[in-house]
Design a protein around this motif. Structure first.
Motif, PDB file in Angstrom:
ATOM      1  N   THR A  33      15.347  -3.614   9.666  1.00  0.00           N
ATOM      2  CA  THR A  33      15.009  -2.675   8.597  1.00  0.00           C
ATOM      3  C   THR A  33      13.515  -2.844   8.304  1.00  0.00           C
ATOM      4  OG1 THR A  33      15.897  -4.333   7.065  1.00  0.00           O
ATOM      5  CG2 THR A  33      17.290  -2.439   7.531  1.00  0.00           C
ATOM      6  N   PRO A  34      12.669  -2.233   9.130  1.00  0.00           N
ATOM      7  CA  PRO A  34      11.225  -2.472   9.051  1.00  0.00           C
ATOM      8  C   PRO A  34      10.554  -1.943   7.791  1.00  0.00           C
ATOM      9  CG  PRO A  34      11.689  -0.699  10.586  1.00  0.00           C
ATOM     10  CD  PRO A  34      13.008  -1.287  10.188  1.00  0.00           C
ATOM     11  N   THR A  35      11.219  -1.094   7.036  1.00  0.00           N
ATOM     12  CA  THR A  35      10.583  -0.513   5.862  1.00  0.00           C
ATOM     13  C   THR A  35      10.918  -1.232   4.557  1.00  0.00           C
ATOM     14  OG1 THR A  35      12.355   1.126   5.714  1.00  0.00           O
ATOM     15  CG2 THR A  35      10.352   1.779   6.883  1.00  0.00           C
ATOM     16  N   VAL A  36      11.717  -2.308   4.618  1.00  0.00           N
ATOM     17  CA  VAL A  36      11.977  -3.059   3.379  1.00  0.00           C
ATOM     18  C   VAL A  36      10.739  -3.861   3.027  1.00  0.00           C
ATOM     19  CG1 VAL A  36      14.490  -3.153   3.629  1.00  0.00           C
ATOM     20  CG2 VAL A  36      13.115  -4.988   4.552  1.00  0.00           C
ATOM     21  N   CYS A 108       6.678   0.773  -4.825  1.00  0.00           N
ATOM     22  CA  CYS A 108       6.603  -0.511  -4.122  1.00  0.00           C
ATOM     23  C   CYS A 108       7.485  -0.548  -2.870  1.00  0.00           C
ATOM     24  CB  CYS A 108       6.981  -1.660  -5.057  1.00  0.00           C
ATOM     25  SG  CYS A 108       8.685  -1.631  -5.633  1.00  0.00           S
ATOM     26  N   CYS A 109       8.476   0.337  -2.795  1.00  0.00           N
ATOM     27  CA  CYS A 109       9.404   0.346  -1.665  1.00  0.00           C
ATOM     28  C   CYS A 109       8.994   1.314  -0.558  1.00  0.00           C
ATOM     29  CB  CYS A 109      10.806   0.714  -2.147  1.00  0.00           C
ATOM     30  SG  CYS A 109      11.516  -0.510  -3.268  1.00  0.00           S
ATOM     31  N   LYS A 110       7.945   2.069  -0.785  1.00  0.00           N
ATOM     32  CA  LYS A 110       7.493   3.029   0.225  1.00  0.00           C
ATOM     33  C   LYS A 110       6.581   2.353   1.238  1.00  0.00           C
ATOM     34  CE  LYS A 110       8.265   7.067  -2.485  1.00  0.00           C
ATOM     35  NZ  LYS A 110       7.815   8.345  -2.904  1.00  0.00           N
ATOM     36  N   LYS A 111       6.418   2.994   2.351  1.00  0.00           N
ATOM     37  CA  LYS A 111       5.575   2.466   3.430  1.00  0.00           C
ATOM     38  C   LYS A 111       4.120   2.424   2.976  1.00  0.00           C
ATOM     39  CE  LYS A 111       8.579   4.724   6.769  1.00  0.00           C
ATOM     40  NZ  LYS A 111       8.685   5.796   7.750  1.00  0.00           N
ATOM     41  N   PRO A 112       3.353   1.435   3.465  1.00  0.00           N
ATOM     42  CA  PRO A 112       1.932   1.347   3.091  1.00  0.00           C
ATOM     43  C   PRO A 112       1.140   2.631   3.393  1.00  0.00           C
ATOM     44  CG  PRO A 112       2.622  -0.648   4.178  1.00  0.00           C
ATOM     45  CD  PRO A 112       3.770   0.320   4.289  1.00  0.00           C
ATOM     46  N   GLU A 113       1.476   3.298   4.483  1.00  0.00           N
ATOM     47  CA  GLU A 113       0.750   4.547   4.811  1.00  0.00           C
ATOM     48  C   GLU A 113       1.055   5.677   3.826  1.00  0.00           C
ATOM     49  OE1 GLU A 113       4.212   4.307   7.886  1.00  0.00           O
ATOM     50  OE2 GLU A 113       2.760   2.907   7.011  1.00  0.00           O
ATOM     51  N   ASP A 114       2.116   5.510   3.022  1.00  0.00           N
ATOM     52  CA  ASP A 114       2.450   6.485   1.988  1.00  0.00           C
ATOM     53  C   ASP A 114       1.979   6.022   0.605  1.00  0.00           C
ATOM     54  OD1 ASP A 114       3.625   8.107   3.891  1.00  0.00           O
ATOM     55  OD2 ASP A 114       5.629   7.296   3.567  1.00  0.00           O
ATOM     56  N   GLY A 117       4.140  -0.216  -0.841  1.00  0.00           N
ATOM     57  CA  GLY A 117       4.045  -1.586  -0.374  1.00  0.00           C
ATOM     58  C   GLY A 117       3.702  -2.546  -1.484  1.00  0.00           C
ATOM     59  N   MET A 118       3.765  -3.812  -1.146  1.00  0.00           N
ATOM     60  CA  MET A 118       3.470  -4.853  -2.126  1.00  0.00           C
ATOM     61  C   MET A 118       1.965  -4.961  -2.347  1.00  0.00           C
ATOM     62  SD  MET A 118       6.412  -5.965  -2.994  1.00  0.00           S
ATOM     63  CE  MET A 118       5.924  -7.397  -3.900  1.00  0.00           C
ATOM     64  N   LYS A 119       1.611  -5.249  -3.577  1.00  0.00           N
ATOM     65  CA  LYS A 119       0.200  -5.436  -3.911  1.00  0.00           C
ATOM     66  C   LYS A 119      -0.267  -6.796  -3.416  1.00  0.00           C
ATOM     67  CE  LYS A 119       0.248  -2.632  -8.059  1.00  0.00           C
ATOM     68  NZ  LYS A 119       0.044  -2.618  -9.511  1.00  0.00           N
ATOM     69  N   LYS A 120      -1.432  -6.844  -2.838  1.00  0.00           N
ATOM     70  CA  LYS A 120      -2.028  -8.106  -2.387  1.00  0.00           C
ATOM     71  C   LYS A 120      -2.696  -8.778  -3.573  1.00  0.00           C
ATOM     72  CE  LYS A 120      -1.144  -7.201   1.952  1.00  0.00           C
ATOM     73  NZ  LYS A 120       0.018  -7.731   2.551  1.00  0.00           N
ATOM     74  N   GLN A 121      -2.444 -10.066  -3.754  1.00  0.00           N
ATOM     75  CA  GLN A 121      -3.012 -10.794  -4.887  1.00  0.00           C
ATOM     76  C   GLN A 121      -4.125 -11.695  -4.441  1.00  0.00           C
ATOM     77  OE1 GLN A 121       0.280 -12.727  -6.744  1.00  0.00           O
ATOM     78  NE2 GLN A 121       0.950 -10.855  -7.737  1.00  0.00           N
TER      79      GLN A 121
END
Length: 121
Positions: A33-36, A108-114, A117-121
């Motif tokens: 599940t590559p999009t989780v 937060c659950c959508k793909k980075p290109e959309d 994604g998770m925020k980088k800290q």
């Protein structure tokens, strides 16, 4: 005497019919599940899969981007499991996420290109 004999015959026949039915086989599969992305994704998939017929257990590992699903093979199959994950809004192996469900996911659950994604800290 005839009644007892007929009753015993019916009991034996019903037991034979019950034993001839398909056995329940519990199968566990690992699906990519590559999009989780996060804990929210994990909770969404696990709660969605809990409602699927035949599915007994779902464990999402969002760090490895894998989902383990246990299900009874007499009630469902791996393709139905993948489709159910896709209907929750996530890609599952070769099955692409349902677009409408994906659009309803939190950012937060959508793909980075959309833009997700998770925020980088």
């Amino acid at each position: 005497m005839k009644k007892i004999y007929l009753l015993m015959l019916m009991v034996v026949a019903s037991v034979g019919t019950t034993m001839a039915q398909a056995k329940k086989v519990l199968q566990t599969v690992t699906i990519n599940t590559p999009t989780v992305q996060c804990e929210t994704c994990k909770k969404k998939i696990e709660s969605f899969m809990a409602r699927e017929e035949g599915v007994t257990k779902t464990v999402v590992d969002y760090k490895r981007k894998q989902t383990k699903v246990s299900f009874y093979t007499d009630r469902t199959n791996i393709e139905n499991v993948k489709t159910a994950i896709a209907n929750a809004g996530y890609d599952a192996d070769d099955v692409t996420a349902n677009e409408e469900a994906y659009n309803k996911l939190p950012k937060c659950c959508k793909k980075p290109e959309d833009g997700g994604g998770m925020k980088k800290q």
